[in-house]
Motif scaffolding. Structure first.
Motif, short mmCIF file in Angstrom:
data_model
loop_
_atom_site.label_atom_id
_atom_site.label_comp_id
_atom_site.label_asym_id
_atom_site.label_seq_id
_atom_site.Cartn_x
_atom_site.Cartn_y
_atom_site.Cartn_z
N TRP A 198 -14.82 -9.16 17.76
CA TRP A 198 -15.02 -8.81 19.17
C TRP A 198 -15.63 -9.99 19.93
O TRP A 198 -15.19 -10.32 21.03
N GLU A 199 -16.61 -10.63 19.32
CA GLU A 199 -17.24 -11.79 19.95
C GLU A 199 -16.23 -12.92 20.14
O GLU A 199 -16.21 -13.60 21.16
N GLY A 200 -15.37 -13.10 19.13
CA GLY A 200 -14.36 -14.15 19.23
C GLY A 200 -13.33 -13.88 20.31
O GLY A 200 -12.88 -14.79 21.00
N MET A 201 -12.96 -12.61 20.47
CA MET A 201 -11.98 -12.25 21.51
C MET A 201 -12.59 -12.31 22.90
O MET A 201 -11.95 -12.81 23.85
N GLN A 202 -13.81 -11.83 23.02
CA GLN A 202 -14.45 -11.80 24.35
C GLN A 202 -14.77 -13.19 24.86
O GLN A 202 -14.54 -13.50 26.03
N GLY A 203 -15.35 -14.02 23.98
CA GLY A 203 -15.76 -15.35 24.42
C GLY A 203 -14.77 -16.44 24.09
O GLY A 203 -14.96 -17.59 24.50
N GLY A 204 -13.71 -16.08 23.36
CA GLY A 204 -12.72 -17.09 22.98
C GLY A 204 -13.25 -18.10 21.99
O GLY A 204 -12.71 -19.20 21.87
N SER A 205 -14.32 -17.75 21.27
CA SER A 205 -14.93 -18.69 20.33
C SER A 205 -14.19 -18.69 19.01
O SER A 205 -14.09 -17.67 18.31
N ARG A 206 -13.66 -19.84 18.63
CA ARG A 206 -12.97 -19.96 17.36
C ARG A 206 -13.93 -19.82 16.18
O ARG A 206 -13.50 -19.48 15.08
N TRP A 207 -15.18 -20.13 16.40
CA TRP A 207 -16.17 -19.99 15.33
C TRP A 207 -16.23 -18.55 14.83
O TRP A 207 -16.12 -18.29 13.63
N TYR A 208 -16.38 -17.62 15.76
CA TYR A 208 -16.46 -16.21 15.38
C TYR A 208 -15.11 -15.69 14.88
O TYR A 208 -15.06 -14.82 14.01
N GLN A 209 -14.03 -16.23 15.43
CA GLN A 209 -12.71 -15.81 14.96
C GLN A 209 -12.51 -16.21 13.50
O GLN A 209 -11.98 -15.43 12.69
N ALA A 210 -12.95 -17.42 13.13
CA ALA A 210 -12.80 -17.87 11.75
C ALA A 210 -13.68 -17.06 10.80
O ALA A 210 -13.27 -16.71 9.69
N ILE A 211 -14.89 -16.74 11.24
CA ILE A 211 -15.78 -15.93 10.41
C ILE A 211 -15.20 -14.53 10.23
O ILE A 211 -15.19 -13.98 9.12
N ALA A 212 -14.68 -13.96 11.31
CA ALA A 212 -14.08 -12.63 11.22
C ALA A 212 -12.88 -12.64 10.27
O ALA A 212 -12.73 -11.74 9.43
N ALA A 213 -12.03 -13.65 10.37
CA ALA A 213 -10.86 -13.74 9.48
C ALA A 213 -11.29 -13.86 8.02
O ALA A 213 -10.71 -13.22 7.14
N SER A 214 -12.31 -14.67 7.77
CA SER A 214 -12.82 -14.81 6.40
C SER A 214 -13.38 -13.49 5.89
O SER A 214 -13.16 -13.11 4.72
N LEU A 215 -14.10 -12.77 6.73
CA LEU A 215 -14.69 -11.50 6.32
C LEU A 215 -13.63 -10.44 6.05
O LEU A 215 -13.73 -9.70 5.06
N PHE A 216 -12.62 -10.36 6.89
CA PHE A 216 -11.56 -9.37 6.66
C PHE A 216 -10.82 -9.66 5.36
O PHE A 216 -10.45 -8.74 4.61
N ALA A 217 -10.60 -10.95 5.05
CA ALA A 217 -9.96 -11.31 3.79
C ALA A 217 -10.86 -10.95 2.60
O ALA A 217 -10.38 -10.48 1.56
N THR A 218 -12.16 -11.14 2.76
CA THR A 218 -13.11 -10.78 1.71
C THR A 218 -13.12 -9.27 1.49
O THR A 218 -13.17 -8.79 0.34
N ILE A 219 -13.08 -8.51 2.57
CA ILE A 219 -13.04 -7.05 2.47
C ILE A 219 -11.78 -6.61 1.71
O ILE A 219 -11.83 -5.70 0.87
N PHE A 220 -10.66 -7.25 2.01
CA PHE A 220 -9.42 -6.92 1.30
C PHE A 220 -9.58 -7.10 -0.20
O PHE A 220 -9.18 -6.25 -1.01
N LEU A 221 -10.18 -8.22 -0.61
CA LEU A 221 -10.39 -8.48 -2.03
C LEU A 221 -11.34 -7.46 -2.64
O LEU A 221 -11.18 -7.05 -3.80
N TYR A 222 -12.34 -7.03 -1.87
CA TYR A 222 -13.27 -6.03 -2.37
C TYR A 222 -12.56 -4.69 -2.58
O TYR A 222 -12.81 -3.99 -3.55
N VAL A 223 -11.65 -4.36 -1.66
CA VAL A 223 -10.91 -3.09 -1.77
C VAL A 223 -9.92 -3.15 -2.92
O VAL A 223 -9.71 -2.16 -3.65
N VAL A 224 -9.28 -4.30 -3.12
CA VAL A 224 -8.35 -4.47 -4.24
C VAL A 224 -9.06 -4.17 -5.56
O VAL A 224 -8.52 -3.53 -6.47
N ASP A 225 -10.27 -4.68 -5.68
CA ASP A 225 -11.16 -4.40 -6.81
C ASP A 225 -10.48 -4.71 -8.14
O ASP A 225 -9.85 -5.75 -8.29
#
Length: 250
Positions: A198-225
């Motif tokens: 949300w922060e990345g979309m609202q402010g257009g910050s690539r920093w938060y966009q990259a962190i969000a992308a990394s976190l979503f990928a991490t969540i996927f791996l956690y769910v794969v288990d």
């Protein structure tokens, strides 16, 4: 080093090659020292491959540590700006406390390693930016907090998997916090990922966009288990932290 470069690009902060090299050598030296100290304890069944390697090749590890420390010292004394060097001494003090707290204190007095590592990663990545930014605390405290939590999410996932699948024992007092964070992973990490997105979309910050992308990928791996082998998950959960590379080339 990748996140350091991405931070400098995102917030338009000067970053010299010496600062990048010093960070890489420092992190490598800390990792080597940490693993060498780990080998002082008795091995346990199904020990991770990265631990076994340091037990099998102690002289090679010691030689690499000496090489990394010598190169790091040379770069720091000869190439770093004085202000960056002085701030780096504070990080050195933090690293010394980290190694002492982790390997010298009794188990019941230790702070969770993952919290300390995430904090050191954050300080190391942001050191040059804090030194060079005209208003570092006002500009960088929120990006640094998000980065710290992303690092913590990465470390918690790894430690939780290994405690459950390799060690087969109850965690010690210091690690119980991490295991609890692992058990409620799908509560706090998705909330963090959505907030950063949300922060990345609202402010257009690539920093938060990259962190969000990394976190979503991490969540996927956690769910794969356990549908994927532990060694594969262990490699991929670090691999997704290369996400800034996509933003730097685009």
């Amino acid at each position: 080093m990748l996140w350091q470069a991405f931070l400098a690009r995102t917030f338009q902060i000067p970053l010299r090659p010496a600062g990048r090299l010093a960070l890489g050598l420092t992190v490598w030296a800390i990792y080597l020292a940490d693993r060498i100290l780990d080998t002082r304890t008795a091995p346990y069944p199904a020990e991770p491959a990265r631990h076994r390697a340091y037990r099998d090749y102690p002289r090679t590890a010691a030689a690499l540590l000496a090489l990394a420390l010598a190169a790091d010292l040379a770069v720091s004394l000869e190439l770093l700006r004085p202000q960056v060097f002085r701030n780096g001494l504070l990080v050195l003090a933090g690293v010394t406390l980290y190694l002492g707290a982790l390997h010298a204190l009794p188990g019941n007095l230790r702070v969770p390693k993952e919290l300390l590592v995430a904090a050191l990663f954050t300080v190391g990545t942001f050191l040059v930016a804090i030194t060079n930014s005209p208003a570092p605390w006002h500009t960088l405290w929120r990006p640094a907090s998000a980065y710290f939590l992303m690092c913590l999410a990465n470390l918690v996932a790894i430690d939780f998997w290994e405690w459950r699948e390799l060690r087969g024992a109850l965690p010690n007092d210091a690690n119980r916090i991490i295991v609890r964070l692992g058990r409620c992973y799908l509560c706090w990490v998705p909330a963090l990922a959505i907030t950063c997105a949300w922060e990345g979309m609202q402010g257009g910050s690539r920093w938060y966009q990259a962190i969000a992308a990394s976190l979503f990928a991490t969540i996927f791996l956690y769910v794969v288990d356990r549908r994927w082998p532990l060694d594969l998950r262990r490699a991929l959960v670090d691999g997704v932290l290369f996400m800034p590379a996509l933003f730097l080339v685009c």
